[in-house]
Design an enzyme around this catalytic site. Sequence first.
Site, PDB file in Angstrom:
ATOM      1  CD  GLU A 191     -11.670  12.178 -28.174  1.00  0.00           C
ATOM      2  OE1 GLU A 191     -12.013  13.247 -27.623  1.00  0.00           O
ATOM      3  OE2 GLU A 191     -10.700  12.086 -28.935  1.00  0.00           O
ATOM      4  CD  GLU A 232     -14.345  15.422 -31.463  1.00  0.00           C
ATOM      5  OE1 GLU A 232     -15.045  14.783 -32.280  1.00  0.00           O
ATOM      6  OE2 GLU A 232     -14.016  14.967 -30.348  1.00  0.00           O
ATOM      7  N   GLY A 239     -15.234  14.494 -26.763  1.00  0.00           N
ATOM      8  CA  GLY A 239     -14.462  14.024 -25.610  1.00  0.00           C
ATOM      9  C   GLY A 239     -15.263  13.093 -24.714  1.00  0.00           C
ATOM     10  CB  ALA A 292     -13.536  18.864 -24.302  1.00  0.00           C
TER      11      ALA A 292
HETATM   12  N1  DAK Z   1     -19.224  22.405 -24.250  1.00  0.00           N
HETATM   13  C1  DAK Z   1     -19.803  23.412 -23.584  1.00  0.00           C
HETATM   14  N2  DAK Z   1     -21.121  23.523 -23.368  1.00  0.00           N
HETATM   15  C2  DAK Z   1     -21.905  22.568 -23.883  1.00  0.00           C
HETATM   16  C3  DAK Z   1     -21.387  21.492 -24.628  1.00  0.00           C
HETATM   17  C4  DAK Z   1     -19.969  21.426 -24.793  1.00  0.00           C
HETATM   18  N3  DAK Z   1     -19.372  20.428 -25.427  1.00  0.00           N
HETATM   19  N4  DAK Z   1     -22.422  20.720 -25.024  1.00  0.00           N
HETATM   20  C5  DAK Z   1     -23.535  21.281 -24.530  1.00  0.00           C
HETATM   21  N5  DAK Z   1     -23.235  22.396 -23.842  1.00  0.00           N
HETATM   22  C6  DAK Z   1     -24.136  23.299 -23.159  1.00  0.00           C
HETATM   23  C7  DAK Z   1     -24.843  24.206 -24.158  1.00  0.00           C
HETATM   24  O1  DAK Z   1     -24.034  25.303 -24.474  1.00  0.00           O
HETATM   25  C8  DAK Z   1     -26.078  24.588 -23.379  1.00  0.00           C
HETATM   26  O2  DAK Z   1     -25.726  25.589 -22.449  1.00  0.00           O
HETATM   27  P1  DAK Z   1     -26.689  26.889 -22.241  1.00  0.00           P
HETATM   28  O3  DAK Z   1     -26.807  27.493 -23.599  1.00  0.00           O
HETATM   29  O4  DAK Z   1     -27.986  26.294 -21.729  1.00  0.00           O
HETATM   30  O5  DAK Z   1     -25.933  27.678 -21.215  1.00  0.00           O
HETATM   31  C9  DAK Z   1     -26.400  23.326 -22.593  1.00  0.00           C
HETATM   32  O6  DAK Z   1     -25.199  22.559 -22.563  1.00  0.00           O
HETATM   33  C10 DAK Z   1     -27.478  22.483 -23.270  1.00  0.00           C
HETATM   34  O7  DAK Z   1     -27.075  22.270 -24.617  1.00  0.00           O
HETATM   35  P2  DAK Z   1     -28.023  22.598 -25.862  1.00  0.00           P
HETATM   36  O8  DAK Z   1     -28.922  23.746 -25.562  1.00  0.00           O
HETATM   37  O9  DAK Z   1     -27.130  22.700 -27.042  1.00  0.00           O
HETATM   38  O10 DAK Z   1     -28.895  21.254 -25.889  1.00  0.00           O
HETATM   39  P3  DAK Z   1     -29.565  20.538 -27.137  1.00  0.00           P
HETATM   40  O11 DAK Z   1     -30.393  19.457 -26.545  1.00  0.00           O
HETATM   41  O12 DAK Z   1     -30.191  21.524 -28.055  1.00  0.00           O
HETATM   42  O13 DAK Z   1     -28.337  19.895 -27.953  1.00  0.00           O
HETATM   43  C11 DAK Z   1     -26.232  18.693 -28.137  1.00  0.00           C
HETATM   44  C12 DAK Z   1     -27.554  18.903 -27.340  1.00  0.00           C
HETATM   45  C13 DAK Z   1     -25.397  17.684 -27.360  1.00  0.00           C
HETATM   46  C14 DAK Z   1     -26.575  18.092 -29.524  1.00  0.00           C
HETATM   47  C15 DAK Z   1     -25.505  20.047 -28.320  1.00  0.00           C
HETATM   48  O14 DAK Z   1     -25.380  20.649 -27.021  1.00  0.00           O
HETATM   49  C16 DAK Z   1     -24.157  19.922 -28.910  1.00  0.00           C
HETATM   50  O15 DAK Z   1     -24.007  19.780 -30.137  1.00  0.00           O
HETATM   51  N6  DAK Z   1     -23.102  20.028 -28.050  1.00  0.00           N
HETATM   52  C17 DAK Z   1     -21.734  20.063 -28.504  1.00  0.00           C
HETATM   53  C18 DAK Z   1     -21.277  18.682 -28.935  1.00  0.00           C
HETATM   54  C19 DAK Z   1     -19.851  18.754 -29.430  1.00  0.00           C
HETATM   55  O16 DAK Z   1     -19.519  19.385 -30.421  1.00  0.00           O
HETATM   56  N7  DAK Z   1     -18.949  18.059 -28.713  1.00  0.00           N
HETATM   57  C20 DAK Z   1     -17.552  18.001 -29.058  1.00  0.00           C
HETATM   58  C21 DAK Z   1     -16.808  19.132 -28.380  1.00  0.00           C
HETATM   59  S1  DAK Z   1     -15.032  19.145 -28.783  1.00  0.00           S
HETATM   60  C22 DAK Z   1      -8.410  16.375 -25.877  1.00  0.00           C
HETATM   61  C23 DAK Z   1      -9.375  15.850 -25.095  1.00  0.00           C
HETATM   62  C24 DAK Z   1     -10.709  16.059 -25.420  1.00  0.00           C
HETATM   63  C25 DAK Z   1     -11.047  16.820 -26.471  1.00  0.00           C
HETATM   64  C26 DAK Z   1     -10.070  17.368 -27.206  1.00  0.00           C
HETATM   65  C27 DAK Z   1      -8.760  17.151 -26.926  1.00  0.00           C
HETATM   66  N8  DAK Z   1      -7.014  16.102 -25.624  1.00  0.00           N
HETATM   67  C28 DAK Z   1      -6.635  15.148 -24.588  1.00  0.00           C
HETATM   68  C29 DAK Z   1      -5.992  16.716 -26.453  1.00  0.00           C
HETATM   69  C30 DAK Z   1     -12.455  16.969 -26.781  1.00  0.00           C
HETATM   70  C31 DAK Z   1     -12.956  17.863 -27.661  1.00  0.00           C
HETATM   71  C32 DAK Z   1     -14.421  17.954 -27.754  1.00  0.00           C
HETATM   72  O17 DAK Z   1     -15.150  17.222 -27.117  1.00  0.00           O
END
Ligand code: DAK
Length: 268
Positions: A119, A139, A116, A73
């Site tokens: 998921e 998360e 997400g 997400a």
């Molecule tokens: N959200 C926003 N932006 C994201 C992102 C994300 N999840 N993942 C990547 N990006 C963006 C980065 O900010 C970056 O943007 P700029 O800085 O270039 O503007 C761009 O994508 C490229 O990412 P990186 O520069 O970080 O690229 P790397 O190759 O260095 O790293 C990575 C890739 C996938 C390892 C890293 O981006 C990363 O760790 N991303 C976050 C992964 C994460 O933590 N995902 C979980 C998020 S929480 C629900 C439904 C859904 C959810 C919750 C509740 N309900 C129905 C209640 C879901 C929650 C989540 O998913």
Amino acid sequence: MGRPQLNLDTKPFVIFEKKGAVGLLTLNRPEALNALSHPLMDELEKALDECAADSAVRAVVLTGSDKAFAAGADISEMEGLNAAQMRLDPHLSRWDKVATFPKPTIAAISGYALGGGLELALACDLRIASETAVLGQPEILIGVIPGAGGSVRLARLLGRARALEMLLTGKRISAHEALKLGILNRVVPVELFLEEALKLAREIAAMPPLAVAAVKKSVLSALSPDYPDYPKALKLERELFYDLFDSEDQKEGMQAFIQKRKPKFKGK
Ligand code: DAK
């Protein structure tokens, strides 16, 4: 919220193509590794509705790019919200739409399928991945837990020990590890993952639609007697997820991600 609620770009965030009897939905937000923003999920919901209503579409393949199925997400949309705001946000029920979709769904996964994003793939019926796929529920690393079924579905798929290891460490796993764990149906070279998913979808789409619908309904209901508390478990997971938006660690974890630094957690 950091991102606009509308798709102000000219390009769609979800590309919907009909490939014979298969609806192919491609997530298309490469600049953010297909992070599942409100506008993207709006478009996904609309495309799913079209696929559901069109009797010529008999199966759906959901995919991203070679580099990312979806990295979760959109963290920048959530980071500043509190629990009450999260509870009011209709965006978050969109994952359920995939899980309850009436026709067979196949996730064609390459690159990152995180949070997400994983998921979304877990909400599909079948999962085909490329050898380069990287799966995880990270998360916990940003101060929350899965909120769209990740902990419940992984617990069912993997059992207690293996699900908890993934969820408590936030560790990413390779496609081959995920295949061994039973998360994936099969793993193929990156140049073949989409074709393989489309092939399987075409095979299923060629089956009699009423029988396909009956099989899906039967399998889903066959699982429920074993898990009488499944809806309750999903509800509990969501409540716990929402509550974490009143914690300092959620703010710290998400802010640290955005500021590209290591988070400092306080357990508060
Ligand atoms: N959200 C926003 N932006 C994201 C992102 C994300 N999840 N993942 C990547 N990006 C963006 C980065 O900010 C970056 O943007 P700029 O800085 O270039 O503007 C761009 O994508 C490229 O990412 P990186 O520069 O970080 O690229 P790397 O190759 O260095 O790293 C990575 C890739 C996938 C390892 C890293 O981006 C990363 O760790 N991303 C976050 C992964 C994460 O933590 N995902 C979980 C998020 S929480 C629900 C439904 C859904 C959810 C919750 C509740 N309900 C129905 C209640 C879901 C929650 C989540 O998913």
